[in-house]
Structures are given as C-alpha cells and as structure tokens.
Design a protein around this motif. Sequence first.
Motif, PDB file in Angstrom:
ATOM      1  N   ALA A  51       0.833  -1.205   0.000  1.00 27.36           N
ATOM      2  CA  ALA A  51       0.000   0.000   0.000  1.00 27.36           C
ATOM      3  C   ALA A  51       0.870   1.259   0.000  1.00 27.36           C
ATOM      4  O   ALA A  51       0.557   2.243  -0.684  1.00 27.36           O
ATOM      5  N   ALA A  52       1.958   1.241   0.762  1.00 27.47           N
ATOM      6  CA  ALA A  52       2.861   2.390   0.780  1.00 27.47           C
ATOM      7  C   ALA A  52       3.506   2.600  -0.584  1.00 27.47           C
ATOM      8  O   ALA A  52       3.658   3.740  -1.036  1.00 27.47           O
ATOM      9  N   ARG A  53       3.849   1.513  -1.232  1.00 20.20           N
ATOM     10  CA  ARG A  53       4.448   1.606  -2.569  1.00 20.20           C
ATOM     11  C   ARG A  53       3.450   2.169  -3.584  1.00 20.20           C
ATOM     12  O   ARG A  53       3.805   3.005  -4.412  1.00 20.20           O
ATOM     13  N   GLN A  54       2.189   1.723  -3.513  1.00 19.30           N
ATOM     14  CA  GLN A  54       1.163   2.247  -4.407  1.00 19.30           C
ATOM     15  C   GLN A  54       0.907   3.728  -4.136  1.00 19.30           C
ATOM     16  O   GLN A  54       0.728   4.516  -5.065  1.00 19.30           O
ATOM     17  N   ASP A  55       0.876   4.111  -2.864  1.00 15.12           N
ATOM     18  CA  ASP A  55       0.640   5.500  -2.508  1.00 15.12           C
ATOM     19  C   ASP A  55       1.762   6.385  -3.026  1.00 15.12           C
ATOM     20  O   ASP A  55       1.518   7.453  -3.592  1.00 15.12           O
ATOM     21  N   PHE A  56       2.996   5.937  -2.861  1.00 12.14           N
ATOM     22  CA  PHE A  56       4.136   6.708  -3.366  1.00 12.14           C
ATOM     23  C   PHE A  56       4.077   6.829  -4.892  1.00 12.14           C
ATOM     24  O   PHE A  56       4.311   7.899  -5.446  1.00 12.14           O
ATOM     25  N   GLY A  57       3.743   5.738  -5.572  1.00 10.29           N
ATOM     26  CA  GLY A  57       3.641   5.768  -7.030  1.00 10.29           C
ATOM     27  C   GLY A  57       2.549   6.705  -7.507  1.00 10.29           C
ATOM     28  O   GLY A  57       2.736   7.459  -8.465  1.00 10.29           O
ATOM     29  N   ALA A  58       1.408   6.692  -6.829  1.00 11.79           N
ATOM     30  CA  ALA A  58       0.301   7.570  -7.215  1.00 11.79           C
ATOM     31  C   ALA A  58       0.683   9.037  -7.016  1.00 11.79           C
ATOM     32  O   ALA A  58       0.369   9.887  -7.855  1.00 11.79           O
ATOM     33  N   LYS A  59       1.369   9.339  -5.934  1.00 10.32           N
ATOM     34  CA  LYS A  59       1.789  10.717  -5.685  1.00 10.32           C
ATOM     35  C   LYS A  59       2.826  11.168  -6.703  1.00 10.32           C
ATOM     36  O   LYS A  59       2.809  12.314  -7.147  1.00 10.32           O
ATOM     37  N   ALA A  60       3.709  10.280  -7.091  1.00  8.79           N
ATOM     38  CA  ALA A  60       4.718  10.625  -8.093  1.00  8.79           C
ATOM     39  C   ALA A  60       4.065  10.891  -9.447  1.00  8.79           C
ATOM     40  O   ALA A  60       4.413  11.854 -10.131  1.00  8.79           O
ATOM     41  N   VAL A  61       3.102  10.051  -9.821  1.00 11.44           N
ATOM     42  CA  VAL A  61       2.399  10.251 -11.095  1.00 11.44           C
ATOM     43  C   VAL A  61       1.617  11.560 -11.062  1.00 11.44           C
ATOM     44  O   VAL A  61       1.637  12.339 -12.021  1.00 11.44           O
ATOM     45  N   PHE A  62       0.934  11.829  -9.959  1.00  7.60           N
ATOM     46  CA  PHE A  62       0.149  13.053  -9.859  1.00  7.60           C
ATOM     47  C   PHE A  62       1.046  14.286  -9.900  1.00  7.60           C
ATOM     48  O   PHE A  62       0.704  15.285 -10.536  1.00  7.60           O
ATOM     49  N   ASP A  63       2.196  14.235  -9.251  1.00  8.52           N
ATOM     50  CA  ASP A  63       3.114  15.370  -9.291  1.00  8.52           C
ATOM     51  C   ASP A  63       3.648  15.588 -10.704  1.00  8.52           C
ATOM     52  O   ASP A  63       3.807  16.725 -11.143  1.00  8.52           O
ATOM     53  N   ASN A  64       3.908  14.512 -11.427  1.00  6.32           N
ATOM     54  CA  ASN A  64       4.350  14.642 -12.819  1.00  6.32           C
ATOM     55  C   ASN A  64       3.250  15.232 -13.693  1.00  6.32           C
ATOM     56  O   ASN A  64       3.523  16.067 -14.564  1.00  6.32           O
ATOM     57  N   LEU A  65       1.995  14.813 -13.484  1.00  9.05           N
ATOM     58  CA  LEU A  65       0.874  15.406 -14.226  1.00  9.05           C
ATOM     59  C   LEU A  65       0.733  16.889 -13.899  1.00  9.05           C
ATOM     60  O   LEU A  65       0.458  17.710 -14.776  1.00  9.05           O
ATOM     61  N   ASN A  66       0.919  17.227 -12.638  1.00  7.74           N
ATOM     62  CA  ASN A  66       0.838  18.616 -12.211  1.00  7.74           C
ATOM     63  C   ASN A  66       1.927  19.450 -12.881  1.00  7.74           C
ATOM     64  O   ASN A  66       1.666  20.548 -13.374  1.00  7.74           O
TER      65      ASN A  66
END
Length: 102
Positions: free
Chosen positions: A5-20
């Motif tokens: 879950a921590a790995r998925q959360d980190f990945g989602a935040k990284a993708v969202f920051d890249n989209l931003n």
Amino acid sequence: MSWHAARQDFGAKAVFDNLNALAAYVATDALLDPGSSYKINRTLEIDKIKRQIGRWLLAATATTRRLKPILEEIALNLQKFVPNRSQPRKPQPKPHLSHAYK
C-alpha cells in the motif's frame, strides 16, 4: 500501512506530481509570455487538477475540450516571481529534546 500500500501511494503521488508539472508547463507555454516575471501558483494548480483527476481516470474523458478550460483557469492564478527572495532562518535552540531522550 502495508509495504504494498505504501508503494502504491508513493507511485500515485509521483504520477500526480508529474501530471501537475506537465499541466503547469503546458499552461505556461500556451498562455504566458516567454519573458514574463509571473509564474503559475502550483499549489492552487494541484487543487484544480485534484477535483478533475478522478473523473478523468474513471471515465477516460480527458479530452482537449475538457483540458483547455482547466489550463486557462490554472493560468489565472499567477504569482510574481522575485529571484533571491527567500532568506534562511536564524538558528534557534529546539524547544524540546528529541523523542529518543524523553
């Protein structure tokens, strides 16, 4: 929180920051002059995109017709960029001992 879950959360935040960052780049390139001293406020941009991202991902409706108004709204939230504006804080003693010494 489990490791997965921590790995998925980190990945989602990284993708969202890249989209931003990509949205800020596109909005700056399309809607601001190249020599402008103004920059997009990325904190407010996160809020604008966060409202739409779930809808876009679930329905796969992120078309250019829907992206253009968001980019225009992002470009309205500008801040004047002043170089070398930040200054370091004065050193202060910590108000308490670290948790290891309590």
